[in-house]
Each structure stands twice: as C-alpha cells, then as structure tokens.
Design an enzyme around this catalytic site. Structure first.
Site, PDB file in Angstrom:
ATOM      1  N   CYS A 237       0.843  -1.203   0.000  1.00  0.00           N
ATOM      2  CA  CYS A 237       0.000   0.000   0.000  1.00  0.00           C
ATOM      3  C   CYS A 237       0.875   1.250   0.000  1.00  0.00           C
ATOM      4  O   CYS A 237       0.570   2.238  -0.691  1.00  0.00           O
ATOM      5  CB  CYS A 237      -0.929  -0.005   1.198  1.00  0.00           C
ATOM      6  SG  CYS A 237      -2.109  -1.375   1.235  1.00  0.00           S
ATOM      7  N   ALA A 241       1.113   4.722  -2.450  1.00  0.00           N
ATOM      8  CA  ALA A 241       1.121   6.114  -2.007  1.00  0.00           C
ATOM      9  C   ALA A 241       2.397   6.825  -2.444  1.00  0.00           C
ATOM     10  O   ALA A 241       2.370   8.006  -2.818  1.00  0.00           O
ATOM     11  CB  ALA A 241       0.970   6.175  -0.495  1.00  0.00           C
ATOM     12  N   ARG A 267       9.114  42.407 -10.325  1.00  0.00           N
ATOM     13  CA  ARG A 267       9.902  43.049  -9.268  1.00  0.00           C
ATOM     14  C   ARG A 267      11.089  43.791  -9.888  1.00  0.00           C
ATOM     15  O   ARG A 267      11.907  43.189 -10.590  1.00  0.00           O
ATOM     16  CB  ARG A 267      10.414  41.985  -8.304  1.00  0.00           C
ATOM     17  CG  ARG A 267      11.380  42.472  -7.241  1.00  0.00           C
ATOM     18  CD  ARG A 267      10.700  43.325  -6.190  1.00  0.00           C
ATOM     19  NE  ARG A 267      11.581  43.578  -5.058  1.00  0.00           N
ATOM     20  CZ  ARG A 267      11.255  44.277  -3.989  1.00  0.00           C
ATOM     21  NH1 ARG A 267      10.041  44.822  -3.905  1.00  0.00           N
ATOM     22  NH2 ARG A 267      12.108  44.455  -2.997  1.00  0.00           N
ATOM     23  N   GLN A 278      21.472  37.998 -14.562  1.00  0.00           N
ATOM     24  CA  GLN A 278      21.966  36.669 -14.897  1.00  0.00           C
ATOM     25  C   GLN A 278      21.770  35.663 -13.765  1.00  0.00           C
ATOM     26  O   GLN A 278      21.401  34.508 -14.010  1.00  0.00           O
ATOM     27  CB  GLN A 278      23.452  36.745 -15.264  1.00  0.00           C
ATOM     28  CG  GLN A 278      23.710  37.473 -16.568  1.00  0.00           C
ATOM     29  CD  GLN A 278      25.183  37.536 -16.918  1.00  0.00           C
ATOM     30  OE1 GLN A 278      26.037  37.056 -16.165  1.00  0.00           O
ATOM     31  NE2 GLN A 278      25.496  38.129 -18.051  1.00  0.00           N
ATOM     32  N   GLU A 362       6.122   8.388   4.049  1.00  0.00           N
ATOM     33  CA  GLU A 362       6.107   7.312   3.042  1.00  0.00           C
ATOM     34  C   GLU A 362       7.533   6.842   2.724  1.00  0.00           C
ATOM     35  O   GLU A 362       7.862   6.520   1.578  1.00  0.00           O
ATOM     36  CB  GLU A 362       5.413   7.759   1.737  1.00  0.00           C
ATOM     37  CG  GLU A 362       4.105   8.473   1.918  1.00  0.00           C
ATOM     38  CD  GLU A 362       2.997   7.606   2.477  1.00  0.00           C
ATOM     39  OE1 GLU A 362       3.271   6.434   2.780  1.00  0.00           O
ATOM     40  OE2 GLU A 362       1.883   8.102   2.634  1.00  0.00           O
ATOM     41  N   THR A 364      11.567   7.722   4.515  1.00  0.00           N
ATOM     42  CA  THR A 364      12.456   8.877   4.601  1.00  0.00           C
ATOM     43  C   THR A 364      13.447   8.891   3.443  1.00  0.00           C
ATOM     44  O   THR A 364      13.650   7.891   2.746  1.00  0.00           O
ATOM     45  CB  THR A 364      13.242   8.866   5.918  1.00  0.00           C
ATOM     46  OG1 THR A 364      14.127   7.720   5.917  1.00  0.00           O
ATOM     47  CG2 THR A 364      12.315   8.786   7.126  1.00  0.00           C
TER      48      THR A 364
END
Length: 383
Positions: A237, A241, A267, A278, A362, A364
């Site tokens: 399962c 996920a 901005r 750049q 889910e 690390t």
C-alpha cells in the site's frame, strides 16, 4: 514553461483529468488554502464528496464505485492537487492509495461492499495506521498487538502521524499477532479507540494529522483483512502512495517555480526587472531543468506501472529524486522572492515547509537511499 513538453505525451483522458483537477483547485482550494494553512485546519468532510464526485478518491482502483483510471491519470491528478497544497494530495492519497487500496487488495467481499463505494463517493473517510511513536522506518518491530479472546480480537497500542486520523470513519490498523502482522478494520466509535489531533505543526498545516490510541479495542473476526499476512500488505500500500508522491512533488515545485517567474518579471531593482539579471535567470533555468527531469521520471515510472513492470525500487527512485528536486526548487524560488517569499501571500514558503514533511513520510530520504543502495550492491544496509 514545460520546455520539454512532457504533457504532450499525455493521452486525451489524462489531459482531461489534468484540466478537471486544475479547475477544481483554482475554484475550491486556491482562494482558501493559505488561510487553512495559517489556521491549521482542513475541511475534509466538506471537500470529500466533491473529490469523490470528480472521481479522485480511489481513482486507480476498479469496481465498487471506483473509476479504474490508469496510473498516469492518477499521477497527473496527484500533481495538480499538490500544486494547490501537499495536504490536499495527502488527503486523497491516504483515502485511495492507503485505506481503500488495503481494503481493495486484501479485504473480504463483505468488507469491500461495506466500505469501498462510500469511500469512493467521499461519504466515508479512512486512515491507515502503521507508523508508531517509536517505530517509523522500522514497522517490523511495531508494538501494537492483537490477541484472540474467544472469537474476537483485542487490539492494544498506538499509531502516530496518521493523516485523516480524527476524521476517519474507519481505520486500517496493522498489528502484531501470534500469526504475524495482520490488518484490521476499526470503525470510528469502537470502544477503546480514540484519535487525538497533533497540533503546533509548522508543515502540512492544512492537513489533519493524528495519534491513534487503542486500549482493549475489541473487534469481531470479520474485522481482519483476510487476504494478507506480514509486512507485504502495508508495504505494498505504501508503494502505491509513494507513486502518488512521485507526481505530486512536481506540482508543489511547479507552483513555486511559477510564482518565482511571475515575481521576477514584475519586481524591479536597479532600474529593471530582476528577471533581467543573470543570477536570477540561472536560478529559473535550474528550476526548469529540475522539474523537466522530474516530469520525465514520473511519466516513465507511470508507464511502467501501467504495463505491470514497475518495481518498488523504481518507485523509491522517483520518490527520492522528485521530492528532493521539488524541495530544491522551492528553496531557490524563495530566494527569488526575497522577504516576500516567507509570507503566505505567495505559495512558496507553504510548499517549502510542506515538502519537508513529504521528504520524510512514506519512507524517509535515508530509507529510499538505502533501497537504491541495496538494489545496486545486493547488500542490505538496514537489516
């Protein structure tokens, strides 16, 4: 932006899923999510029927009211939902890829009929109880246990960091038994079962996160998932996920990237837009490259999954690489926005803090690194 035009490789159905998810998040999530994040709330009950009506709950499952969509279509939905907020995608993932998937794969016909149609419609919510306070990456040593008393099972233990825990109508709880690790369906309101929300989070604030407590919780034999024994059940399962995260992380990174591009164009400093400098262009170019590469990984893993050829190691590759890329994009985008990057007027800091949790749950970063290390060397470093 999508210079590689990855979405050109999607089918018409997959593009329809994409556009549907984008409209939903633009209308129902974007206007409110910053407020939910700031307040630490998430209207799970309100949103679930809407998500169900769009086919996003258990969308990759077939039958019992589930759409039976392809893996890439599901991935695209996860990407668009997480572009709004990781908490939204997490809600959908836990409902469909964890709770519903466990019942769909391993449940009895009676369990499927009882829960799946209502969960697909968003009328019933589920959670997935595997992680414990002292056992996150090492579920094989879980302390939650179930013992037979007469014909019933009695569960004791606790689970931690459980998404949807306090709003769930049913919890899929994994427990140690004399016969190995087994899954049990524990309905809301069962005597001895309670859920307490975890507060003071600075990540995934627009998400319900809970601790589950089980004190002499008695359930009948029919509560056990009959078709699986051992860690194979919950880990399969989790792989579902994790696949959603492979796509979802791209959405979070893309939202940060788009905010940075728009901000850089408007901005002005030193008499011109900062997009003309750049160093800013280099940041934007690196974001484009990172997200383009992540998109190719997700699409490739998705097509492998549709062909029945994907491996857990390939999913770990995608989860590790794409979450890392999205987090790098978010951090770089934050610098483009300067001080404005830390306010909730822009999505960047929200996604950045959310991705810190996505990097951990889910599996690390370290665990997925060792999964790849074992695949490369043939030697397990954590057993």
């Amino acid at each position: 932006m999508d210079l590689l035009r990855v979405d050109d490789r999607l089918t018409d159905e997959e593009r329809l899923v994409r556009d549907t998810a984008r409209r939903f998040t633009a209308e129902r999530i974007a206007p409110h999510v910053a407020d939910w994040f700031e307040a630490g709330t998430f209207p799970a009950r309100e949103l679930a029927p809407e998500l169900g009506s769009l086919g996003f709950l258990g969308m990759h499952l077939s039958g019992y009211g589930c759409p039976g969509a392809g893996a890439v279509a599901y991935g695209v939905a996860c990407r668009e939902l997480e572009a709004a907020d990781s908490g939204l995608r997490s809600f959908v993932s836990v409902q469909g890829s964890l709770a519903m998937s466990a019942i769909h794969k391993f449940g009895s016909e009676e369990q499927k009929q009882e829960w799946l149609p209502r969960m697909a419609a968003g009328e019933a919510l589920g959670c997935f109880g595997l992680t414990e306070p002292d056992h996150g990456s090492d579920p094989a040593n879980m302390r939650t246990h179930a013992k037979r008393e007469g014909s019933d099972w009695v569960l004791n233990g606790s689970k931690m960091w459980i998404t949807n825990g306090s709003v769930a109508d049913v919890a899929v709880v994994w427990a140690r038994t004399d016969d190995g690790i087994r899954g049990f369906l524990v309905p809301r309101g069962t005597r001895g079962f309670s859920a307490r929300d975890i507060h003071k989070k600075l990540s995934l604030r627009a998400s319900v996160t809970s601790e589950l407590s089980l004190s002499d919780v008695r359930v009948p034999p029919s509560a056990m998932l009959p078709e699986v024994r051992g860690l194979r059940g919950p880990l399969s399962c989790l792989s579902e996920a994790r696949y959603g995260i492979v796509w979802g992380a791209i959405g979070a990174g893309r939202a940060c990237y788009e905010a940075a591009v728009e901000y850089a164009g408007s901005r002005e400093q030193f008499g011109r837009p900062i997009a003309a400098f750049q160093l800013t262009q280099r940041k934007l170019a690196e974001m484009e490259i990172a997200l383009g590469q992540a998109g190719l990984v997700a699409l490739h893993v998705g097509r492998l999954k549709e062909a029945g050829e994907v491996t857990p190691q390939q999913v770990s590759f995608g989860k590790l690489a794409n979450v890392r890329a999205a987090l790098d994009v978010a951090r770089s985008a934050r610098t483009v926005l300067g001080a404005n990057g830390v306010t909730l007027e822009y999505p960047v800091i929200r996604h950045m803090t959310n991705l810190e949790s996505v990097l951990t749950y889910e599996g690390t970063e370290e665990i997925h690194t060792l999964v790849l290390g074992e695949a490369i060397t043939g030697v397990s470093a954590y057993r």
